[in-house]
Design a protein around this motif. Structure first.
Motif, mmCIF file in Angstrom:
data_model
loop_
_atom_site.group_PDB
_atom_site.id
_atom_site.type_symbol
_atom_site.label_atom_id
_atom_site.label_comp_id
_atom_site.label_asym_id
_atom_site.label_seq_id
_atom_site.Cartn_x
_atom_site.Cartn_y
_atom_site.Cartn_z
ATOM 1 N N ARG A 182 37.990 46.927 49.079
ATOM 2 C CA ARG A 182 37.977 45.823 50.058
ATOM 3 C C ARG A 182 37.544 44.516 49.404
ATOM 4 O O ARG A 182 38.118 43.457 49.670
ATOM 5 C CB ARG A 182 37.036 46.167 51.224
ATOM 6 N N ARG A 183 36.547 44.595 48.539
ATOM 7 C CA ARG A 183 36.085 43.383 47.853
ATOM 8 C C ARG A 183 37.167 42.846 46.917
ATOM 9 O O ARG A 183 37.368 41.640 46.808
ATOM 10 C CB ARG A 183 34.792 43.672 47.082
ATOM 11 N N ALA A 184 37.871 43.756 46.247
ATOM 12 C CA ALA A 184 38.952 43.321 45.354
ATOM 13 C C ALA A 184 40.073 42.659 46.161
ATOM 14 O O ALA A 184 40.612 41.615 45.767
ATOM 15 C CB ALA A 184 39.494 44.513 44.573
ATOM 16 N N ARG A 185 40.412 43.263 47.301
ATOM 17 C CA ARG A 185 41.486 42.699 48.138
ATOM 18 C C ARG A 185 41.116 41.287 48.596
ATOM 19 O O ARG A 185 41.945 40.359 48.546
ATOM 20 C CB ARG A 185 41.730 43.615 49.344
ATOM 21 N N ALA A 186 39.864 41.104 49.011
ATOM 22 C CA ALA A 186 39.424 39.772 49.450
ATOM 23 C C ALA A 186 39.479 38.776 48.295
ATOM 24 O O ALA A 186 39.889 37.621 48.471
ATOM 25 C CB ALA A 186 38.007 39.855 50.014
ATOM 26 N N ALA A 187 39.086 39.233 47.106
ATOM 27 C CA ALA A 187 39.097 38.335 45.950
ATOM 28 C C ALA A 187 40.527 37.923 45.588
ATOM 29 O O ALA A 187 40.787 36.750 45.269
ATOM 30 C CB ALA A 187 38.419 39.010 44.756
ATOM 31 N N VAL A 191 49.089 37.913 46.704
ATOM 32 C CA VAL A 191 49.347 38.933 47.722
ATOM 33 C C VAL A 191 49.761 40.266 47.095
ATOM 34 O O VAL A 191 49.519 41.329 47.680
ATOM 35 C CB VAL A 191 50.420 38.448 48.711
ATOM 36 N N ARG A 192 50.371 40.242 45.927
ATOM 37 C CA ARG A 192 50.774 41.494 45.262
ATOM 38 C C ARG A 192 49.546 42.314 44.885
ATOM 39 O O ARG A 192 49.454 43.503 45.198
ATOM 40 C CB ARG A 192 51.606 41.200 44.013
ATOM 41 N N ARG A 193 48.609 41.674 44.207
ATOM 42 C CA ARG A 193 47.414 42.413 43.792
ATOM 43 C C ARG A 193 46.565 42.801 45.004
ATOM 44 O O ARG A 193 45.906 43.849 45.002
ATOM 45 C CB ARG A 193 46.597 41.579 42.807
ATOM 46 N N ALA A 194 46.554 41.946 46.027
ATOM 47 C CA ALA A 194 45.828 42.296 47.249
ATOM 48 C C ALA A 194 46.428 43.539 47.891
ATOM 49 O O ALA A 194 45.709 44.403 48.415
ATOM 50 C CB ALA A 194 45.853 41.120 48.227
ATOM 51 N N ALA A 198 44.717 47.120 48.680
ATOM 52 C CA ALA A 198 44.803 47.752 49.998
ATOM 53 C C ALA A 198 45.247 49.205 49.876
ATOM 54 O O ALA A 198 44.795 50.077 50.637
ATOM 55 C CB ALA A 198 45.772 46.977 50.889
ATOM 56 N N LEU A 199 46.135 49.486 48.917
ATOM 57 C CA LEU A 199 46.576 50.869 48.689
ATOM 58 C C LEU A 199 45.408 51.729 48.211
ATOM 59 O O LEU A 199 45.240 52.877 48.648
ATOM 60 C CB LEU A 199 47.712 50.888 47.668
ATOM 61 N N LEU A 200 44.590 51.173 47.336
ATOM 62 C CA LEU A 200 43.402 51.909 46.873
ATOM 63 C C LEU A 200 42.448 52.186 48.031
ATOM 64 O O LEU A 200 41.891 53.284 48.158
ATOM 65 C CB LEU A 200 42.669 51.088 45.802
#
Length: 858
Positions: free
Chosen positions: A285-290, A297-300, A304-306
């Protein structure tokens, strides 16, 4: 008296020397580029803005003005201000001269890539590289090639990515651009991670680490993330976490927003692999927010998959909800050009549908998906086999489910066979954790003892069945190992003298890190065929009247598979955690008694407590199988912490020959080695070594040697590690009486204290021909670190992996005098013709402590 007021005025263009301004602005630009290359975007932005203030003062400086804007756009994007970066590039476009246009295109492409807009980025890179020349713009061409390779990589075009990086490295080397050579090498290492060649990747990262420390220390944070990604792929998630903690700290200090987000994502991967899904979901979640903060949006979506996979692993989340989320995410990943990850989301959805009671819908989804591709990540391939097995099992197609699980374990073995060191080979087992659990659970549900045996073998100690790999000659590793040996010797001397040793610790850790990382780079046998469990009939024939007891754990329940010449049965024993805690208590009792002079009353109390704990262990792990075992000799294949059980302390084993092996396959291989013919002189060769600091050590060595004709004896200053290894090579039997210490954190650094320094597990791997039998008359060197898949790592398994057939060692501390009595009795029995396990049982009968164990073949 009149006064005149003095007015200040801004210098007109006539007062400004454009050449002087250009020189000053150019110096600021060069400083900003250097800071940016060093991974210091905050400092780079300050320096570039100082140059901009100068460049804006004269219209003739539009060239340097444009270059400063282009460079500042990158620095600001690295700090997380991506939209500002795009605005700066738009401003630069109105000023840029034709020779600078490819640089502008390359910079915009980089920001587009960082924002997840890869298709646009690729078009910009193609145009930029088409305009750049190796002769006139080598640094810019190198950067563009390096960065375009990453776009190709994310699109799954590994061949194009590798071609770009090789060309990048060639141009950089030709023009003396050392930092860019290191950067290209790092990215080639990332390609090796994807290809599964982790030793090659870790070699590349180690070389780049040395270059970055000299040329650009600011890039070490990014390198730590990539190395951690490789370690996660190898299954060494704890080591990856250490790398990531350093990377997060550095990235925060240096304001490296992208590296920080990357580190959070890999942290989530490590936590998921470690079986800590709650922590994994938090990091994801922290990575997605970052990443969303950087508009990537690709890395987010990948984060989200993780998070979704972590939520599924928690088990408390409603699986129908997980299935709905997975379906939405699969579509989003496909639209973002991430097909492999979209398929992963589809597999997560299928598994969730099975768990939610919708197997038909899950089967439809899996049926529409293509099988794993050669270029897929290992994790993707194993997840595919797991999902197919669950779907097949839910439909009652048990044979198809078994085939899918077995195919996954075979893929894992091929992955493991690429590693040449035990650290990586044993760590890789964690990737097959779910497959192994599912296969064993299905076998137990089937009620077939033969199926339980086969899955028990597939799920344990597979690394020890790989062909041994002797590390290549490595002067750096050899030098570090010798320095570590000498430093540990100095530490030991300081401890004995009562002097502080804290000052040595950081250097000890650094040397261990060098040795371990160099070992990781050792390539494996690659073409090793997946081991196939021997038929039970062949196992029974080798038992020669003994009983085999294989311990297996499914969830919290401990069971025993008992094989004799009469029958094969599965016996439920009880709670695994309770049994392991009982073993810990028993070993603690033995440790507490070792070498301690206690008042008679206290000694009696301690002995009574030890007997009570031994009875408790016996009642849990052995007594329930005794009706099947009778008075037969035992071959024991433990699971988890049971591998450290002092079997001769249990009442039913007080005088019974017991052989302990990590798996049936390892036991059979050890028996073949024990029975293999060797030249008579070699088979009879005996080496006896006594280390310093043991009052009875030399007397024990002489007593043991006197029982073996022509034994080579090394004592006093002659008993060095080098001399001991030389004498052990090819011997029929090697006996070492020395202080020993098991290293829990890094088992291959477990030590035997000899003259001038310790002999370590890493030294054992250098043996060209290991002794057939090794007896370690030392404290607790029979202990091992047990990883997933019952992969054991310690001195006994290091010797077994090197080719030794039998290792006799203690799983607890032992007093010198008691050890001497047991060891001399053991060798008397061996000389009288007793097999190792029988000789040990005879030696410990009536002697304390009964903590020596016969590992391998007895």
């Amino acid at each position: 008296m009149s006064t005149h007021r003095r007015w200040s005025r801004r210098p007109s263009l006539c007062d400004v020397d454009p050449a002087a301004l250009a020189r000053r602005a150019t110096r600021w630009h060069a400083a900003g580029l250097a800071s940016s290359d060093a991974g210091q975007p905050g400092r780079a932005a300050r320096e570039l803005r100082a140059g901009l203030r100068l460049a804006k003062r004269h219209p003739a400086l539009r060239d340097i003005h444009a270059r400063l804007l282009i460079s500042l756009a990158w620095a600001e994007s690295e700090r997380g201000r991506v939209e500002l970066g795009f605005r700066l590039l738009d401003e630069a476009e109105a000023l840029v001269a034709p020779p600078q246009r490819p640089i502008l295109l390359g910079q915009r492409a980089l920001l587009l890539k960082r924002s997840g807009r890869n298709a646009e980025a690729l078009r910009q890179y193609d145009e930029s590289i088409g305009l750049l020349s190796d002769l006139t713009h080598p640094p810019d061409l190198v950067k563009a090639l390096n960065n375009r390779s990453l776009v190709h990589l994310e699109a799954g075009n590994v061949r194009l990515a590798r071609a770009d990086l090789r060309r990048c490295a060639e141009v950089a080397a030709r023009h003396g651009l050392g930092l860019h050579v290191a950067m290209a090498r790092t990215n080639l290492g990332c390609l090796d991670v994807i290809a599964g060649d982790l030793p090659a990747a870790l070699r590349a990262f180690a070389r780049s680490d040395a270059d970055y420390r000299v040329l650009a220390p600011g890039r070490l944070a990014n390198l730590a993330v990539e190395r951690a990604r490789a370690l996660v792929a190898a299954g060494l998630y704890r080591e990856a976490e250490r790398q990531l903690a350093s990377a997060v700290e550095r990235a925060t200090q240096q304001q490296l927003g992208h590296t920080y987000a990357d580190a959070l994502q890999v942290r989530a991967e490590a936590a998921l692999l470690a079986g800590e899904p709650v922590a994994a979901a938090r990091w994801a979640r922290r990575a997605r927010a970052a990443f969303l903060g950087r508009t990537n949006v690709r890395r987010a979506a990948l984060a989200a998959l993780l998070e979704l996979r972590a939520d599924q692993a928690v088990g408390e989340v409603d699986q129908a909800t997980v299935a709905r989320r997975a379906g939405v995410l699969a579509g989003r990943l496909a639209r973002l050009g991430l097909p492999e990850d979209a398929r992963v989301a589809g597999m997560v959805r299928a598994r969730a549908l099975v768990a939610a009671g919708r197997p038909r819908r899950a089967a439809e989804l899996i049926g529409r998906q293509a099988g794993p591709r050669r270029t897929d990540r290992l994790d993707t391939r194993l997840l595919w086999h797991m999902a197919r097995a669950e779907v097949a099992a839910s439909a009652g197609r048990s044979a198809e489910a078994r085939r899918s699980l077995l195919a996954g374990m075979t893929a894992l073995h091929r992955h493991r066979a690429r590693f040449g060191c035990a650290d990586l080979q044993t760590g890789a087992a964690v990737h097959g954790r779910d497959l192994a659990r599912a296969g064993l659970a299905a076998a137990l549900a089937e009620g077939s003892a033969n199926a339980v045996y086969r899955w028990s073998e597939r799920a344990r100690a597979q690394a020890l069945l790989l062909p041994p790999v002797r590390p290549p000659d490595d002067p750096v590793a050899a030098e570090a190992l010798e320095e570590l040996r000498q430093l540990q010797h100095r530490v030991r001397q300081a401890e004995l003298a009562g002097r502080p040793t804290l000052a040595f610790h950081s250097r000890l850790e650094a040397l261990q890190r060098v040795i371990r990382e160099r070992a990781w780079a050792t390539p494996g046998p690659r073409d090793a065929a997946p081991p196939t469990p021997a038929p039970l009939s062949a196992v029974t024939a080798q038992l020669a009247g003994a009983a085999l007891v294989v311990y297996v754990a499914a969830g919290d329940v401990l069971r025993a598979l008992v094989v004799t010449d009469r029958a094969t049965s599965v016996v439920v024993l009880g709670d695994r955690g309770t049994a392991e805690e009982a073993v810990r208590r028993l070993r603690a009792d033995l440790d507490g008694q070792a070498g301690r002079a206690m008042p008679a009353r206290l000694a009696a109390v301690v002995r009574a407590a030890t007997r009570q704990d031994a009875d408790r262990v016996g009642s849990m792990v052995l007594d329930p199988v005794l009706p099947l075992v009778g008075d037969r000799d035992l071959v024991v294949v433990p699971t988890g912490l049971l591998l450290t059980t002092p079997w001769h302390a249990l009442p039913a084993c007080a005088s019974r020959p017991v052989t302990v092996a990590p798996s049936v396959g390892v036991w059979l291989a050890a028996r073949r080695r024990l029975n293999a013919g060797r030249p008579a002189a070699e088979s009879a060769a005996v080496t006896v070594v006594a280390g310093p600091g043991i009052p009875r050590g030399e007397a024990e060595a002489r007593a043991v040697a006197s029982l073996h004709q022509g034994a080579v004896v090394l004592t006093g200053p002659e008993a060095t590690p080098a001399a001991a290894l030389a004498a052990m090579a090819g011997a029929g039997l090697a006996h070492i009486a020395a202080h020993g210490q098991h290293q829990t954190e890094n088992p291959l650094f477990s030590t035997l204290e000899l003259a001038g320094g310790p002999l370590m597990g890493y030294d054992v791997q250098e043996l060209r021909t290991a002794p057939r039998t090794v007896v370690l008359s030392c404290c607790d060197l029979g202990l091992t670190d047990v990883r997933h898949g019952d992969e054991a790592l310690g001195m006994p398994t290091a010797l077994l992996a090197a080719g030794t057939a039998t290792v006799v060692a203690s799983v607890s501390r032992v007093a010198d005098e008691a050890a001497t009595e047991i060891m001399v009795a053991y060798h008397r029995a061996v000389v009288a013709g007793r097999p190792p396990a029988a000789a040990l049982a005879e030696a410990v009968r009536g002697n304390q402590p009964p903590s020596f164990v016969c590992f391998g073949a007895g």
